[in-house]
Design an enzyme around this catalytic site. Structure first.
Site, PDB file in Angstrom:
ATOM      1  N   LYS A 189       0.868  -1.174   0.000  1.00 42.64           N
ATOM      2  CA  LYS A 189       0.000   0.000   0.000  1.00 42.64           C
ATOM      3  C   LYS A 189       0.906   1.224   0.000  1.00 42.64           C
ATOM      4  O   LYS A 189       1.425   1.632   1.029  1.00 42.64           O
ATOM      5  CB  LYS A 189      -0.900  -0.002   1.227  1.00 42.64           C
ATOM      6  CG  LYS A 189      -2.250   0.731   1.038  1.00 42.64           C
ATOM      7  CD  LYS A 189      -2.143   2.210   0.787  1.00 42.64           C
ATOM      8  CE  LYS A 189      -1.927   2.993   2.068  1.00 42.64           C
ATOM      9  NZ  LYS A 189      -1.930   4.480   1.813  1.00 42.64           N
ATOM     10  N   GLY A 242       6.167   5.028   8.811  1.00 41.31           N
ATOM     11  CA  GLY A 242       5.421   6.287   8.771  1.00 41.31           C
ATOM     12  C   GLY A 242       5.462   6.954  10.135  1.00 41.31           C
ATOM     13  O   GLY A 242       6.362   6.710  10.942  1.00 41.31           O
ATOM     14  N   SER A 243       4.487   7.763  10.407  1.00 39.81           N
ATOM     15  CA  SER A 243       4.474   8.523  11.657  1.00 39.81           C
ATOM     16  C   SER A 243       4.144   7.636  12.851  1.00 39.81           C
ATOM     17  O   SER A 243       3.497   6.592  12.716  1.00 39.81           O
ATOM     18  CB  SER A 243       3.446   9.656  11.576  1.00 39.81           C
ATOM     19  OG  SER A 243       2.130   9.129  11.590  1.00 39.81           O
ATOM     20  N   THR A 244       4.583   8.069  14.020  1.00 39.36           N
ATOM     21  CA  THR A 244       4.257   7.364  15.254  1.00 39.36           C
ATOM     22  C   THR A 244       2.754   7.345  15.486  1.00 39.36           C
ATOM     23  O   THR A 244       2.193   6.337  15.932  1.00 39.36           O
ATOM     24  CB  THR A 244       4.975   8.031  16.436  1.00 39.36           C
ATOM     25  OG1 THR A 244       6.387   7.876  16.269  1.00 39.36           O
ATOM     26  CG2 THR A 244       4.553   7.416  17.767  1.00 39.36           C
ATOM     27  N   GLY A 247       1.346   4.690  13.297  1.00 40.25           N
ATOM     28  CA  GLY A 247       1.831   3.400  13.764  1.00 40.25           C
ATOM     29  C   GLY A 247       1.003   2.849  14.909  1.00 40.25           C
ATOM     30  O   GLY A 247       0.721   1.642  14.984  1.00 40.25           O
ATOM     31  N   GLU A 265       8.232   1.113  11.867  1.00 43.08           N
ATOM     32  CA  GLU A 265       9.365   2.054  11.849  1.00 43.08           C
ATOM     33  C   GLU A 265       8.747   3.430  11.770  1.00 43.08           C
ATOM     34  O   GLU A 265       8.179   3.818  10.754  1.00 43.08           O
ATOM     35  CB  GLU A 265      10.287   1.767  10.653  1.00 43.08           C
ATOM     36  CG  GLU A 265      11.614   2.509  10.738  1.00 43.08           C
ATOM     37  CD  GLU A 265      11.635   3.796   9.947  1.00 43.08           C
ATOM     38  OE1 GLU A 265      11.466   4.865  10.584  1.00 43.08           O
ATOM     39  OE2 GLU A 265      11.813   3.752   8.728  1.00 43.08           O
ATOM     40  N   CYS A 300      13.148  10.174   8.224  1.00 41.99           N
ATOM     41  CA  CYS A 300      12.837   9.853   9.618  1.00 41.99           C
ATOM     42  C   CYS A 300      14.062   9.982  10.528  1.00 41.99           C
ATOM     43  O   CYS A 300      13.920  10.230  11.722  1.00 41.99           O
ATOM     44  CB  CYS A 300      12.244   8.454   9.723  1.00 41.99           C
ATOM     45  SG  CYS A 300      13.206   7.188   8.890  1.00 41.99           S
ATOM     46  N   GLU A 399       8.380  15.999  15.499  1.00 41.93           N
ATOM     47  CA  GLU A 399       8.941  15.687  14.190  1.00 41.93           C
ATOM     48  C   GLU A 399       8.311  16.593  13.139  1.00 41.93           C
ATOM     49  O   GLU A 399       7.122  16.488  12.841  1.00 41.93           O
ATOM     50  CB  GLU A 399       8.710  14.218  13.831  1.00 41.93           C
ATOM     51  CG  GLU A 399       9.423  13.812  12.558  1.00 41.93           C
ATOM     52  CD  GLU A 399       9.247  12.342  12.222  1.00 41.93           C
ATOM     53  OE1 GLU A 399      10.219  11.712  11.782  1.00 41.93           O
ATOM     54  OE2 GLU A 399       8.119  11.833  12.387  1.00 41.93           O
TER      55      GLU A 399
END
Length: 496
Positions: A189, A242-244, A247, A265, A300, A399
């Site tokens: 995806k 991707g972003s926390t 996630g 990650e 990242c 971030e």
């Protein structure tokens, strides 16, 4: 290498793949819905892409499961699977310029880096995991003479790889490389901002001999296609970068569905520590500048927190400013460009808002801070440096994912480590020193999955990559990544 004009001519003749790739063929979204794929280089609409949702994901999972259970890939002789992946890698290399051009057009990175970093990295990653296939052994347990304990690896089954827009194919390869090597079927995806290279890659995989249903691609938005993969009862694993924030959604999806394996990650806020015993400050300044401004800061592990020992602070910040001056945004299709555009206007506005936040928080804006190349219609922000930053400020804690550097002063080693670790993230840390004893001591104390010494982006495919704390769970790259795409089975045989 071609000129910018030649790349534009190539771009004008590209045929975009804009439908989902399921079961070995391109298909429109079941709903018929599409979304515009907009180039951040100039704001032009490149094509309209199928917007997949739950029904499309169901079809992709069904195709992937059928391929897996048939054994056409999962039970293939390891040496044959190795050769198939080597052919795949060679085919990617043959389409190097096309794939790189798609990534540049789609997310604005300089064409030079799209080729040498992204696509070359994809080729070497697939090759590396292909070569590992027939070199990984199962185990025999140290039992007594009355039993045999066999420990074997088996592929998980259907693996969904949800990948980001900053390195669309490279981050994908770090996941589909070991997943395919282990014998799984995959559903990729891509991010809605950068789907084009993944959709073309699926066709290249099929042409290279990857069986139908083993490599599927479903473009679409995270809240539809991504969520459907996370909640699907017949997906065995989701590997996400991707972003926390996102996630954490996949952890919830796993809990709400079939407790599927999850690898994450996520975000980072890399501390880059420069000690006063570093003799080559020019090299440290160049590394620090590239560490935060490469890929327009959309990395990242970008070294966005620059920690400088107080007695070299003024000298070093001036050196980093000079590096920033050489990395002004330019035409991503020009091979000489070092810094391209942001991925889209929304990300550009996010970065601009953080620059405003930094000024309001009292940090000193000493370089950049503006949108540039506005006449192009693209999304460009110049390299930005803040000084006199306190680590509690939002620009030092959150971030930003853009070319924004926060400079923080420290007195001694103890304070440097304390500031470096004062973050929810732990993906990477960097330090510059000529004292080997200090390098080892400080590296041991930094809470990060990777610690670079006298570098800001060290490591290759042979070493694991992932984070501590809210930077994620699990590791990409190396043979440790192969582990997460397999299950261990114990077969205990009693001997008479």
């Amino acid at each position: 290498m071609a000129t910018a004009e030649q790349y534009r001519n190539q771009a004008s003749s590209l045929s975009y793949r804009n439908q989902a790739f399921i079961g070995g063929k391109y298909v429109p979204a079941v709903s018929g819905e599409t979304f515009d794929c907009v180039s951040p280089i100039d704001g032009a609409v490149l094509t309209s892409v199928a917007s997949c949702d739950k029904e499309d994901v169901d079809a992709a999972v069904k195709a992937a499961r059928a391929a897996f259970e048939s054994g056409v890939w999962s039970e293939m002789d390891p040496r044959d699977r190795k050769q198939a992946l080597l052919r795949f890698a060679a085919a990617i290399a043959d389409h190097r310029e096309e794939l790189a051009l798609l990534e540049t057009l789609d997310m604005g990175k300089p064409i030079t880096f799209a080729q040498s970093v992204d696509i070359d990295g994809v080729v070497s990653t697939v090759q590396w995991y292909a070569e590992a296939i027939d070199k990984i052994y199962d185990e025999i347990a140290p039992t007594g003479r009355d039993a045999i304990g066999m420990i074997t690896r088996e592929p998980l089954g259907v693996v969904a790889t949800v990948v980001p827009w900053n390195f669309p194919l490279l981050m994908g390869a770090w996941k589909f490389g070991p997943a395919l090597a282990a014998g799984n079927s995959i559903i990729m995806k891509p991010a809605e901002q950068s789907p084009l290279s993944a959709l073309r890659l699926a066709e290249i995989a099929a042409e290279a001999g990857i069986p139908d249903g083993v490599f599927n691609v479903v473009p679409g938005f995270g809240e539809k296609a991504g969520q459907a993969l996370g909640l699907h009862m017949d997906v065995d694993m989701v590997a996400f970068t991707g972003s926390t924030e996102v996630g954490k959604y996949f952890l919830k999806y796993a809990a709400d569905s079939n407790m599927k394996h999850i690898s994450l990650e996520c975000g980072g806020k890399t501390p880059n520590i420069v000690f006063n015993d570093c003799k080559d400050l020019d090299a440290a300044a160049m590394g620090s500048g590239m560490g935060v401004f490469f890929n327009t800061g959309q990395v990242c592990v970008a070294s966005t927190r620059l920690l400088v020992q107080e007695d070299i602070h003024d000298e070093f910040v001036e050196k980093v400013k000079k590096v920033a001056e050489t990395m002004q945004p330019g035409d991503p299709l020009d091979p000489a460009t070092l810094m391209g555009s942001m991925v889209d206007v929304d990300q550009m506005e996010r970065v601009k808002s953080y620059i405003e936040i930094g000024e309001k928080e009292g940090a000193s804006l000493v370089q950049g801070g503006k949108q540039v190349r506005q006449n192009t219609g693209g999304a460009y922000v110049e390299p930005t440096i803040f000084d006199k930053v306190d680590n509690s400020m939002r620009i030092a804690q959150e971030e930003i994912f853009g070319p924004v550097l926060s400079t923080i002063t420290f007195r001694d080693e103890e304070e440097a480590v304390r500031i470096a670790n004062d973050t929810i993230y732990g993906l990477q840390a960097c330090l510059w020193t000529d004292d080997l004893n200090r390098a080892h001591k400080v590296a041991r104390r930094l809470k990060a999955g990777t610690v670079n010494v006298n570098d800001t982006d060290g490591g290759d495919i042979t070493v694991p990559f992932g984070g501590y704390k809210q930077s994620g769970i699990g590791r990409d790259k190396s043979l440790h990544a192969y582990d997460k795409y397999t299950q261990l089975k114990t077969t205990y045989i009693k001997l008479s």
